[in-house]
Every structure is written in C-alpha cells, then in structure tokens.
Design an enzyme around this catalytic site. Sequence first.
Site, short mmCIF file in Angstrom:
data_model
loop_
_atom_site.label_atom_id
_atom_site.label_comp_id
_atom_site.label_asym_id
_atom_site.label_seq_id
_atom_site.Cartn_x
_atom_site.Cartn_y
_atom_site.Cartn_z
N SER A 242 -23.65 -56.35 14.68
CA SER A 242 -23.10 -55.66 13.51
C SER A 242 -23.32 -56.46 12.25
O SER A 242 -23.29 -55.92 11.15
CB SER A 242 -21.59 -55.48 13.68
OG SER A 242 -21.29 -54.88 14.88
N ASN B 272 -22.39 -51.53 7.28
CA ASN B 272 -21.22 -52.42 7.32
C ASN B 272 -21.00 -53.15 6.00
O ASN B 272 -19.86 -53.52 5.68
CB ASN B 272 -21.32 -53.40 8.49
CG ASN B 272 -20.96 -52.73 9.80
OD1 ASN B 272 -20.32 -51.67 9.81
ND2 ASN B 272 -21.37 -53.31 10.91
N HIS C 225 -29.30 -51.34 15.28
CA HIS C 225 -27.85 -51.26 15.11
C HIS C 225 -27.37 -49.81 15.23
O HIS C 225 -27.68 -48.97 14.39
CB HIS C 225 -27.45 -51.85 13.74
CG HIS C 225 -25.98 -51.92 13.53
ND1 HIS C 225 -25.39 -51.73 12.31
CD2 HIS C 225 -24.96 -52.13 14.41
CE1 HIS C 225 -24.07 -51.83 12.43
NE2 HIS C 225 -23.80 -52.07 13.69
N GLU D 183 -29.85 -48.17 12.47
CA GLU D 183 -30.46 -49.10 11.51
C GLU D 183 -31.49 -49.94 12.26
O GLU D 183 -31.17 -50.52 13.30
CB GLU D 183 -29.39 -50.02 10.90
CG GLU D 183 -28.47 -49.29 9.91
CD GLU D 183 -27.38 -50.19 9.31
OE1 GLU D 183 -26.98 -49.94 8.18
OE2 GLU D 183 -26.91 -51.14 10.00
N1 3HC Z 1 -17.55 -40.91 22.64
C1 3HC Z 1 -18.39 -39.90 22.89
N2 3HC Z 1 -18.26 -38.67 22.36
C2 3HC Z 1 -17.22 -38.48 21.52
C3 3HC Z 1 -16.29 -39.49 21.21
C4 3HC Z 1 -16.49 -40.75 21.81
N3 3HC Z 1 -15.69 -41.79 21.57
N4 3HC Z 1 -15.36 -38.98 20.35
C5 3HC Z 1 -15.70 -37.70 20.15
N5 3HC Z 1 -16.80 -37.40 20.84
C6 3HC Z 1 -17.50 -36.12 20.89
C7 3HC Z 1 -16.62 -35.03 21.46
O1 3HC Z 1 -16.66 -35.00 22.87
C8 3HC Z 1 -17.23 -33.79 20.84
O2 3HC Z 1 -18.38 -33.42 21.59
P1 3HC Z 1 -18.89 -31.89 21.66
O3 3HC Z 1 -19.28 -31.51 20.26
O4 3HC Z 1 -20.04 -31.95 22.60
O5 3HC Z 1 -17.72 -31.09 22.17
C9 3HC Z 1 -17.72 -34.27 19.46
O6 3HC Z 1 -17.82 -35.71 19.57
C10 3HC Z 1 -16.77 -33.92 18.37
O7 3HC Z 1 -15.52 -34.44 18.74
P2 3HC Z 1 -14.15 -33.89 18.18
O8 3HC Z 1 -14.27 -32.44 17.84
O9 3HC Z 1 -13.04 -34.31 19.08
O10 3HC Z 1 -13.89 -34.76 16.91
P3 3HC Z 1 -14.54 -34.76 15.49
O11 3HC Z 1 -15.20 -33.48 15.14
O12 3HC Z 1 -13.46 -35.28 14.63
O13 3HC Z 1 -15.70 -35.86 15.58
C11 3HC Z 1 -16.30 -38.12 15.36
C12 3HC Z 1 -15.47 -37.11 16.13
C13 3HC Z 1 -17.78 -37.78 15.48
C14 3HC Z 1 -16.04 -39.49 16.00
C15 3HC Z 1 -15.88 -38.07 13.84
O14 3HC Z 1 -14.49 -38.22 13.74
C16 3HC Z 1 -16.56 -39.16 13.01
O15 3HC Z 1 -17.70 -39.02 12.59
N6 3HC Z 1 -15.82 -40.26 12.74
C17 3HC Z 1 -16.34 -41.39 11.98
C18 3HC Z 1 -16.97 -42.38 12.94
C19 3HC Z 1 -17.66 -43.49 12.24
O16 3HC Z 1 -17.60 -43.68 11.03
N7 3HC Z 1 -18.35 -44.33 13.03
C20 3HC Z 1 -19.03 -45.50 12.51
C21 3HC Z 1 -18.18 -46.72 12.72
S1 3HC Z 1 -18.97 -48.17 12.11
C22 3HC Z 1 -19.84 -48.74 13.41
O17 3HC Z 1 -19.82 -48.23 14.51
C23 3HC Z 1 -20.69 -49.95 13.14
C24 3HC Z 1 -20.22 -51.15 13.92
O18 3HC Z 1 -21.11 -52.20 13.69
C25 3HC Z 1 -18.86 -51.58 13.51
#
Ligand code: 3HC
Length: 294
Positions: free
Chosen positions: A119, A190, A140, A152
Amino acid sequence: MEISKVGVAGCGLMGHGIAQVSAEAGYDVVVCEVSQEALDKGIGKIEKQLGKAVEKGKMEQADADAVIGRIQGTLELEDFADCDLVIEAITENLDQKLDLWKQLDGIVKDEAFFATNTSSLPVADQAAATGRPERFLGLHFFNPVQRMPLLEVIESGATESGTMGVGLAYGEKLGKTTVETKDKPGFIVNRLLVPYLLDGIRGYEEGIGSVEEIDIAMKAGAGHPMGPLTLCDVVGLDTLASIADVMYEAFGESRFQAPATLQKLVGEGHYGMKSGRGFYDYSGDRPVAVDPEL
Ligand code: 3HC
C-alpha cells in the site's frame, strides 16, 4: 512471456481476493499461507463469495467449481517454482517482505515476474532484494478486490517497460481499470485517501460528530459509498496505521500521522471488520458503532 500461472503469497484480506479474481479470469493460481488455519480461512472466503454468486444467479455452479479447481492452496513457497507471475500480499512490513522475496528469488524460475501489492512501502527496496529488479513491479489492488475496479501499476525506477506491459495486460485480463504510477509513498489513491481517513478519526476525536454521524455526513453530503470510519474498518486499522507511519516518515507532515484513537484501537487488537471490531462492532446482524474510548 505469456502469463498463465499466478502465485499469490498471503491469503488474507487482499490475497484471497487477488487469488479469486485471478482464477475467475482463467489463470491457474497457487496461493500460499503460513498456517493451515489461515489458508482454510482464506479459501473458505473465496468459496463463500462464489457460492453467493451462484445463489444470485450470477454464475453457474460448474463455473464456480472450475474457478475453485484452478486454485491450489499451499503452505510451501516451493510450489511457486513454475509460476509466471508471483504477487505478494503479506503483512505491510518491509522486513517480512524482503525476507519473502529473498526466498522466492531462489525458488521461482528466473524468467518469472514479481509484484508487490504494498500500500505504501517502496517497490524499489523490495525489487533490490531480488536478482530481477527489471522484472519487479507494484500491482496495488483495492479492497474488496472482487468489487473495486482499480489496479495501480507501479514502476520502481528499475522496472523494464516490458514488465509494466505484463502488469497492465494482467490487469486488463482481470477486467480492472489500470493506472500507471510512480514509486512514491501511497502512490495515487492512498496519497489522497489516507489523510482523509485520518482526518475523519481526528474529527471524531475533536467531537465534530459521533462515529455514525461522521459516516452519514460523508455518504449523504459528499456522495461517498461508505463513510470514512466504516472505510477505516474495511481497510483494516492495523494496515491503515502501518501506511500512516510510512507516509509520515516519508513526508514528515502531520496530516499523515496516525491519530491516538487509531493507535489505541490497534494496540487493543481491534483491527476493524477482519477482527470483528473497530469503529463498529460486527458481531451482530448489522454493524453497531462503538465509542473507541470505551
Ligand atoms: N468482498 C467481496 N464482495 C463484496 C464485499 C466484500 N468485502 N462487500 C460487498 N461485496 C459485493 C456484494 O456481494 C455485492 O455483490 P453483487 O453486486 O454481486 O450482489 C456488491 O459488492 C455490492 O455490495 P452491497 O450492495 O452490499 O454494497 P454496496 O453497493 O454499498 O457496495 C462496496 C459495497 C463496493 C464495498 C462500496 O461500499 C464501496 O465502493 N466502498 C468503498 C470501498 C473503498 O473505497 N475501497 C478502497 C479502500 S483503499 C484500499 O483498499 C487500498 C489499501 O492499500 C488500503
């Protein structure tokens, strides 16, 4: 060289997702963990995701079976020997990553490519621990890997353009949106996201709102899919604290410094969703906000 077999070191939060999307894209996958328990947990998560996709009619059972059939779980790094691309997704700790690469460099065939899912740690430092820095790059992913479209692709300074091409082609085959970036702490996402998340925690400490209110505000007021404190729990509070430490050391700016509440929660073993508690408690049917001072 055509990539057909992908090795993934680590089957935790990121590793299980990388293994799953790689197998879904048709790659043969070897995924390695340090204990049978950790491996079973990671593979179990993949099986659960695939089961849900079948239940929802998004995937045929035969296709889900084929995806699982393409994933070989192992506890032995030697099983990476004939992989074409090895991606590490272990703990965000440079010494552990260097140790892993030194071992893998002696095991994996010379023409294979190496990638780190770090990260924030320098890709160049890891590349230099191997005899193949020109075939080493950063890949990434974002959490949840199965859902977040971005990959990335990071050039270390020593990475050859052909290696970048391999990373970009791999991302495309996974159906990811790719961006090329340089080896600067936090890369693109990040660099921007981490100070925002840390400010969410600082805002909570200063009493601008409760845990829930801060999250509601950013969802309803800024159109974010989830609020910053929920997102801290999704990223993992231990991971977030490690990234903050690396970025604070690199940039020396207070906006990258881990706030006291983050340090306290990590010290207590509350790592967010993966441990069942962070800014929210995940033991019930729905997450319940927890006052971190309690
Ligand atoms: N693992 C796998 N699939 C997941 C999941 C998980 N943890 N959480 C949700 N899903 C899936 C669901 O099963 C659903 O699948 P489907 O469309 O096939 O039915 C789909 O995602 C949509 O889920 P929900 O309807 O329950 O929820 P949302 O519409 O709210 O979407 C989300 C969930 C995509 C996680 C959305 O809330 C989102 O985009 N959140 C922001 C996440 C983000 O910013 N991530 C980046 C973090 S930074 C990072 O990772 C970098 C690292 O270096 C720190």
